[in-house]
Scaffold this motif. Sequence first.
Motif: not given
Length: 240
Positions: A179, A183, A206, A209-216
């Motif tokens: 995952a 990202y 976004e 990959y909508p959850n890019w902030r958490e993945a970052r």
Amino acid sequence: MELAGRRLDYRLRRSARRTLALRVDHRGVQVSAPQRLPEAEIEAFLLANHGWLERKLGDLRSAASVAAFEAVDGALFPLEGRPARLVVVPGRRRACWSVGEDGVEELWLGDGVDTRAALLRALKARATERFTPRLAEYCARLGRAPVPLRLTSARTRWGSCSTRSGIRLHWRLIHVAPALADYVIAHEVAHLAEMNHSPRFWQIVEALYPNWREARRALAEVARTLPAIDARDTLAPEDM
């Protein structure tokens, strides 16, 4: 300059650019600035980014303290977010992936080879195998034809994108959970539409990959723990 009570050494590079940019890598802190911008404005820029600088300099210190990976029989290394084991088998000629009795994935190598180099080759081959279809998937989501994939060993970037040569991904992404690697792939694919980091670019990220902030954030954390298998792996790539 003095920054939060500490001495900060930085390199200043002036050019015809219009904006300020800040970079931290194995050479230290570098500020890129317009030709005639007053130094007071440059120092104000550094002060405004004090928190980011402290975090990146802390990452440098942490990376410098990571011990070199010992490529010996039984050594554990991260593989797609899970521990994997190196198994040295006398007389074996070719590398082979297998699964141990305890369910841990294993890489079998012969005892007559350079185990570190063989491990590195196996991980890069695995990265190409895993990332190629993921890159094609994200290109399709963007409505683009698949672009060429190449691996990189860059010190400060997880990936890069060129409209001419395609996308490069750091081979060390094979260490992290799929995952998180996705990202980075989505980030680089978004550059096929926007070769910048504008608000429009992040909207595309976004959408892909909508959850890019958490993945970052998670990628920045796990990067500090990755083993230095290649002698050049003295630093973790910077945040994207």
